[in-house]
Design a protein around this motif. Structure first.
Motif, PDB file in Angstrom:
ATOM      1  N   GLU A  35       0.746  -1.191  -0.069  1.00  0.00           N
ATOM      2  CA  GLU A  35       0.031   0.003  -0.122  1.00  0.00           C
ATOM      3  C   GLU A  35       0.816   1.142   0.154  1.00  0.00           C
ATOM      4  O   GLU A  35       0.728   2.285  -0.787  1.00  0.00           O
ATOM      5  N   SER A  36       2.004   1.215   0.775  1.00  0.00           N
ATOM      6  CA  SER A  36       2.674   2.226   0.823  1.00  0.00           C
ATOM      7  C   SER A  36       3.523   2.713  -0.378  1.00  0.00           C
ATOM      8  O   SER A  36       3.687   3.702  -1.050  1.00  0.00           O
ATOM      9  N   ALA A  37       4.183   1.711  -1.027  1.00  0.00           N
ATOM     10  CA  ALA A  37       4.565   1.754  -2.220  1.00  0.00           C
ATOM     11  C   ALA A  37       3.754   2.234  -3.224  1.00  0.00           C
ATOM     12  O   ALA A  37       4.150   3.024  -4.308  1.00  0.00           O
ATOM     13  N   ASP A  38       2.629   1.540  -3.520  1.00  0.00           N
ATOM     14  CA  ASP A  38       1.549   2.047  -4.485  1.00  0.00           C
ATOM     15  C   ASP A  38       1.136   3.656  -4.340  1.00  0.00           C
ATOM     16  O   ASP A  38       1.042   4.228  -5.142  1.00  0.00           O
ATOM     17  N   PHE A  39       1.237   3.831  -2.962  1.00  0.00           N
ATOM     18  CA  PHE A  39       0.704   5.189  -2.745  1.00  0.00           C
ATOM     19  C   PHE A  39       1.787   6.502  -3.101  1.00  0.00           C
ATOM     20  O   PHE A  39       1.604   7.314  -3.834  1.00  0.00           O
ATOM     21  N   ALA A  40       3.138   5.876  -2.969  1.00  0.00           N
ATOM     22  CA  ALA A  40       4.129   6.937  -3.170  1.00  0.00           C
ATOM     23  C   ALA A  40       4.493   6.660  -4.778  1.00  0.00           C
ATOM     24  O   ALA A  40       5.044   7.804  -5.312  1.00  0.00           O
ATOM     25  N   ALA A  41       3.989   5.773  -5.332  1.00  0.00           N
ATOM     26  CA  ALA A  41       4.283   5.617  -6.917  1.00  0.00           C
ATOM     27  C   ALA A  41       3.440   6.881  -7.608  1.00  0.00           C
ATOM     28  O   ALA A  41       2.388   6.984  -7.341  1.00  0.00           O
ATOM     29  N   MET A  96       5.605  15.392  -5.327  1.00  0.00           N
ATOM     30  CA  MET A  96       5.631  15.482  -3.620  1.00  0.00           C
ATOM     31  C   MET A  96       6.941  14.959  -3.075  1.00  0.00           C
ATOM     32  O   MET A  96       7.466  13.834  -3.462  1.00  0.00           O
ATOM     33  N   GLY A  97       7.489  15.905  -2.189  1.00  0.00           N
ATOM     34  CA  GLY A  97       8.797  15.461  -1.593  1.00  0.00           C
ATOM     35  C   GLY A  97       8.561  14.742  -0.347  1.00  0.00           C
ATOM     36  O   GLY A  97       9.510  14.369   0.153  1.00  0.00           O
ATOM     37  N   ALA A  98       7.352  14.617   0.288  1.00  0.00           N
ATOM     38  CA  ALA A  98       7.144  14.010   1.636  1.00  0.00           C
ATOM     39  C   ALA A  98       5.998  13.018   1.684  1.00  0.00           C
ATOM     40  O   ALA A  98       4.953  13.463   1.262  1.00  0.00           O
ATOM     41  N   ALA A 132      -2.055   7.558   4.975  1.00  0.00           N
ATOM     42  CA  ALA A 132      -0.889   7.868   4.205  1.00  0.00           C
ATOM     43  C   ALA A 132      -1.326   9.174   3.693  1.00  0.00           C
ATOM     44  O   ALA A 132      -2.170   9.519   3.165  1.00  0.00           O
ATOM     45  N   THR A 133      -0.228  10.313   3.832  1.00  0.00           N
ATOM     46  CA  THR A 133      -0.431  11.626   3.429  1.00  0.00           C
ATOM     47  C   THR A 133       0.742  11.933   2.524  1.00  0.00           C
ATOM     48  O   THR A 133       1.883  11.626   2.898  1.00  0.00           O
ATOM     49  N   ALA A 134       0.624  12.856   1.364  1.00  0.00           N
ATOM     50  CA  ALA A 134       1.467  13.049   0.415  1.00  0.00           C
ATOM     51  C   ALA A 134       1.582  14.691   0.270  1.00  0.00           C
ATOM     52  O   ALA A 134       0.416  15.100   0.081  1.00  0.00           O
ATOM     53  N   ALA A 135       2.572  15.245   0.599  1.00  0.00           N
ATOM     54  CA  ALA A 135       2.574  16.713   0.148  1.00  0.00           C
ATOM     55  C   ALA A 135       4.097  17.153  -0.169  1.00  0.00           C
ATOM     56  O   ALA A 135       4.981  16.384  -0.313  1.00  0.00           O
ATOM     57  N   ARG A 136       4.027  18.402  -0.620  1.00  0.00           N
ATOM     58  CA  ARG A 136       5.465  18.905  -1.213  1.00  0.00           C
ATOM     59  C   ARG A 136       6.394  18.748  -0.179  1.00  0.00           C
ATOM     60  O   ARG A 136       7.677  18.574  -0.407  1.00  0.00           O
ATOM     61  N   HIS A 137       5.884  19.157   0.967  1.00  0.00           N
ATOM     62  CA  HIS A 137       6.890  19.372   2.145  1.00  0.00           C
ATOM     63  C   HIS A 137       6.308  18.733   3.374  1.00  0.00           C
ATOM     64  O   HIS A 137       5.153  18.424   3.538  1.00  0.00           O
ATOM     65  N   ARG A 138       7.347  18.210   4.160  1.00  0.00           N
ATOM     66  CA  ARG A 138       6.863  17.234   5.398  1.00  0.00           C
ATOM     67  C   ARG A 138       5.972  17.767   6.384  1.00  0.00           C
ATOM     68  O   ARG A 138       5.220  17.151   7.022  1.00  0.00           O
TER      69      ARG A 138
END
Lengths: 147, 81
Positions: free
Chosen positions: A15-21, A26-28, A95-101
């Protein structure tokens, strides 16, 4: 944005890998995973999680949309399980994705605070000494006040 | 009107869902009507501060009007996460 309310286990790594792909801008990425915790003095056989089908998905979607409106987010993932789980099993993840942490961390905390007391789930702990519904705490409610 | 119960509210009342004919104007009126029916309802609704209510799957208040509402849910404070 993906919301999943399910009884089946989930694969945190997948799930984490799919989300990050596919998030080149998104830097964070922050992920949080909730685990069924055993009781220190009264070993737990199982935790049963009941929910309100229909409202659960709506409530989580509203919470995720509030997070998106409030923080600068590229994407959000919420998986929450129901049914019978044993200690050590994963109950849920965000899980959250953003430009900055900063946005990614704060949005994950915001999501967790709201999921805890505004998503219609109820936990029941079953141990050798019997079964008991988990009570909501004042801290859970107070946690919302800071937002 | 459909009424649904969750967690210990469901256990105390002894059923997960029922259809009720009512002319109650507000949630509080409905609670009073149900409580007057049988002891198990009176027990479940004895402390309203320990309960939450949702109208058509949106969290609401006990003084909210019921006009146009199709589904009322009663449950204890949520424990997700």
């Amino acid at each position: 944005m993906r919301i999943s309310v399910q009884d089946a286990p989930f694969d945190l790594g997948q799930e984490s890998a799919d989300f990050a792909a596919g998030h080149r801008d998104m830097g964070a990425i922050v992920t949080f995973t909730g685990i069924v915790r055993d009781l220190p003095d009264d070993p737990m056989e199982a935790m049963e999680i009941e929910h309100y089908p229909g409202m659960t998905e709506k409530a989580i979607t509203q919470i995720a949309e509030q997070a998106r409106a409030r923080f600068s987010l590229g994407d959000v993932l919420v998986i929450h399980r129901f049914g019978k789980l044993v200690p050590g099993e994963m109950i849920m993840m965000v899980a959250t994705a953003a430009r900055h942490r900063k946005d990614a961390f704060e949005a994950a905390t915001f999501l967790m605070d709201y999921l805890k007391s505004r998503a219609p789930f109820w936990k029941r702990e079953i141990s050798a000494s019997g079964a008991a519904w988990v009570a909501a705490t004042d801290e859970d409610e107070d946690a919302l006040a800071r937002w | 009107m459909d009424i649904v119960y969750f967690a210990w509210v469901r256990e105390r009342i002894g059923l997960p869902r029922e259809v009720v004919e009512t002319t109650a104007a507000t949630v509080m009126d409905l609670v009073a009507e149900l409580s007057a029916r049988e002891e198990r309802y009176a027990m479940a609704f004895s402390d309203i501060s320990a309960l939450r209510v949702a109208l058509d799957q949106e969290l609401s208040d006990f003084d909210a009007p019921l006009e146009g509402v199709r589904e009322v849910a009663f449950f204890p404070p949520m424990t997700g996460g």
